[in-house]
Scaffold this motif. Structure first.
Motif, PDB file in Angstrom:
ATOM      1  N   PRO A 178       0.810  -1.211   0.000  1.00  0.00           N
ATOM      2  CA  PRO A 178       0.000   0.000   0.000  1.00  0.00           C
ATOM      3  C   PRO A 178       0.850   1.270   0.000  1.00  0.00           C
ATOM      4  N   GLN A 179       1.941   1.279   0.743  1.00  0.00           N
ATOM      5  CA  GLN A 179       2.816   2.439   0.768  1.00  0.00           C
ATOM      6  C   GLN A 179       4.159   2.044   0.183  1.00  0.00           C
ATOM      7  N   ALA A 180       4.572   2.765  -0.835  1.00  0.00           N
ATOM      8  CA  ALA A 180       5.850   2.455  -1.471  1.00  0.00           C
ATOM      9  C   ALA A 180       6.993   2.877  -0.555  1.00  0.00           C
ATOM     10  N   ALA A 181       8.057   2.094  -0.587  1.00  0.00           N
ATOM     11  CA  ALA A 181       9.250   2.423   0.198  1.00  0.00           C
ATOM     12  C   ALA A 181       9.894   3.686  -0.372  1.00  0.00           C
ATOM     13  N   GLN A 182      10.651   4.354   0.461  1.00  0.00           N
ATOM     14  CA  GLN A 182      11.379   5.529   0.011  1.00  0.00           C
ATOM     15  C   GLN A 182      12.518   5.081  -0.912  1.00  0.00           C
ATOM     16  N   CYS A 183      12.678   5.765  -2.041  1.00  0.00           N
ATOM     17  CA  CYS A 183      13.746   5.414  -2.978  1.00  0.00           C
ATOM     18  C   CYS A 183      15.116   5.546  -2.322  1.00  0.00           C
ATOM     19  N   SER A 184      15.246   6.451  -1.382  1.00  0.00           N
ATOM     20  CA  SER A 184      16.537   6.662  -0.723  1.00  0.00           C
ATOM     21  C   SER A 184      16.923   5.502   0.190  1.00  0.00           C
ATOM     22  N   SER A 185      15.984   4.583   0.439  1.00  0.00           N
ATOM     23  CA  SER A 185      16.303   3.442   1.288  1.00  0.00           C
ATOM     24  C   SER A 185      16.978   2.311   0.500  1.00  0.00           C
ATOM     25  N   PHE A 186      17.001   2.397  -0.824  1.00  0.00           N
ATOM     26  CA  PHE A 186      17.635   1.388  -1.652  1.00  0.00           C
ATOM     27  C   PHE A 186      19.119   1.681  -1.842  1.00  0.00           C
ATOM     28  N   TYR A 187      19.904   0.630  -2.023  1.00  0.00           N
ATOM     29  CA  TYR A 187      21.324   0.751  -2.310  1.00  0.00           C
ATOM     30  C   TYR A 187      21.574   0.349  -3.764  1.00  0.00           C
ATOM     31  N   ILE A 188      22.549   0.988  -4.385  1.00  0.00           N
ATOM     32  CA  ILE A 188      22.919   0.711  -5.767  1.00  0.00           C
ATOM     33  C   ILE A 188      24.370   0.244  -5.773  1.00  0.00           C
ATOM     34  N   SER A 189      24.646  -0.813  -6.508  1.00  0.00           N
ATOM     35  CA  SER A 189      26.012  -1.322  -6.640  1.00  0.00           C
ATOM     36  C   SER A 189      26.362  -1.418  -8.111  1.00  0.00           C
ATOM     37  N   GLU A 190      27.549  -0.942  -8.467  1.00  0.00           N
ATOM     38  CA  GLU A 190      27.988  -0.931  -9.852  1.00  0.00           C
ATOM     39  C   GLU A 190      29.357  -1.589  -9.959  1.00  0.00           C
ATOM     40  N   ILE A 191      29.513  -2.469 -10.948  1.00  0.00           N
ATOM     41  CA  ILE A 191      30.791  -3.119 -11.240  1.00  0.00           C
ATOM     42  C   ILE A 191      31.191  -2.739 -12.650  1.00  0.00           C
ATOM     43  N   ASN A 192      32.399  -2.205 -12.801  1.00  0.00           N
ATOM     44  CA  ASN A 192      32.950  -1.900 -14.122  1.00  0.00           C
ATOM     45  C   ASN A 192      34.086  -2.865 -14.395  1.00  0.00           C
ATOM     46  N   LEU A 193      33.926  -3.688 -15.413  1.00  0.00           N
ATOM     47  CA  LEU A 193      34.897  -4.714 -15.745  1.00  0.00           C
ATOM     48  C   LEU A 193      35.553  -4.346 -17.072  1.00  0.00           C
ATOM     49  N   VAL A 194      36.882  -4.286 -17.084  1.00  0.00           N
ATOM     50  CA  VAL A 194      37.622  -3.916 -18.284  1.00  0.00           C
ATOM     51  C   VAL A 194      38.426  -5.106 -18.769  1.00  0.00           C
ATOM     52  N   SER A 195      38.237  -5.467 -20.024  1.00  0.00           N
ATOM     53  CA  SER A 195      38.982  -6.564 -20.636  1.00  0.00           C
ATOM     54  C   SER A 195      39.976  -5.989 -21.629  1.00  0.00           C
ATOM     55  N   THR A 196      41.214  -6.446 -21.546  1.00  0.00           N
ATOM     56  CA  THR A 196      42.235  -6.000 -22.491  1.00  0.00           C
ATOM     57  C   THR A 196      42.795  -7.197 -23.249  1.00  0.00           C
ATOM     58  N   ALA A 197      41.978  -8.166 -23.533  1.00  0.00           N
ATOM     59  CA  ALA A 197      42.414  -9.413 -24.153  1.00  0.00           C
ATOM     60  C   ALA A 197      43.039  -9.215 -25.529  1.00  0.00           C
ATOM     61  N   ASP A 198      42.536  -8.262 -26.297  1.00  0.00           N
ATOM     62  CA  ASP A 198      43.074  -8.096 -27.644  1.00  0.00           C
ATOM     63  C   ASP A 198      44.319  -7.209 -27.687  1.00  0.00           C
ATOM     64  N   GLY A 199      44.694  -6.590 -26.586  1.00  0.00           N
ATOM     65  CA  GLY A 199      45.901  -5.781 -26.525  1.00  0.00           C
ATOM     66  C   GLY A 199      45.782  -4.406 -27.144  1.00  0.00           C
ATOM     67  N   GLU A 200      44.759  -4.144 -27.908  1.00  0.00           N
ATOM     68  CA  GLU A 200      44.588  -2.850 -28.564  1.00  0.00           C
ATOM     69  C   GLU A 200      43.489  -2.000 -27.936  1.00  0.00           C
ATOM     70  N   ALA A 201      42.379  -2.612 -27.645  1.00  0.00           N
ATOM     71  CA  ALA A 201      41.235  -1.837 -27.156  1.00  0.00           C
ATOM     72  C   ALA A 201      40.764  -2.373 -25.819  1.00  0.00           C
ATOM     73  N   GLY A 202      40.250  -1.492 -25.021  1.00  0.00           N
ATOM     74  CA  GLY A 202      39.634  -1.909 -23.771  1.00  0.00           C
ATOM     75  C   GLY A 202      38.144  -2.111 -23.992  1.00  0.00           C
ATOM     76  N   HIS A 203      37.613  -3.170 -23.456  1.00  0.00           N
ATOM     77  CA  HIS A 203      36.190  -3.481 -23.571  1.00  0.00           C
ATOM     78  C   HIS A 203      35.608  -3.331 -22.167  1.00  0.00           C
ATOM     79  N   VAL A 204      34.760  -2.340 -21.963  1.00  0.00           N
ATOM     80  CA  VAL A 204      34.218  -2.042 -20.641  1.00  0.00           C
ATOM     81  C   VAL A 204      32.776  -2.521 -20.554  1.00  0.00           C
ATOM     82  N   GLN A 205      32.492  -3.284 -19.520  1.00  0.00           N
ATOM     83  CA  GLN A 205      31.120  -3.719 -19.259  1.00  0.00           C
ATOM     84  C   GLN A 205      30.744  -3.267 -17.858  1.00  0.00           C
TER      85      GLN A 205
END
Length: 115
Positions: A23-50
């Protein structure tokens, strides 16, 4: 020699079940956000960021969600754990980590139904 950077963003947001039916929505400020940035340099020339994103009612839940998406897509958990990670509360008043709030506040509100 030119170096190119290839950026791919994979945003995976976990859905908190049952929040829309309350019935009552939670406050958006009560949620936590987690972000992971993964960089692959397998080809040696370009970075691939996910980028993998998770959120939840606690810091631990948000991190678990982001790690789950990261390891599920293509990588082992150790690779995800050793990547650039950031977790913060979805609140602009929490100081220096407001960047996550600015990037994902609309997604958190849309998916969870928070106010």
């Amino acid at each position: 020699m030119k170096r190119a950077v290839l950026m791919t963003t994979i945003v995976a947001l976990g859905v908190i079940q049952g929040t829309r039916a309350e019935p009552q929505a939670a406050q958006c400020s009560s949620f936590y956000i987690s972000e992971i940035n993964l960089v692959s340099t397998a080809d040696g020339e370009a970075g691939h960021v996910q980028t993998f994103v998770g959120f939840g009612p606690s810091k631990e839940e948000a991190e678990k969600s982001a790690l789950g998406w990261c390891s599920h897509i293509r990588f082992d958990l150790e690779t995800c754990l050793n990547s650039d990670r950031l977790t913060a509360r979805n609140s602009p008043s929490d100081g220096g980590d407001a960047a996550l709030h600015l990037k994902y506040m609309k997604a958190v509100a849309r998916i969870t139904g928070c106010s």
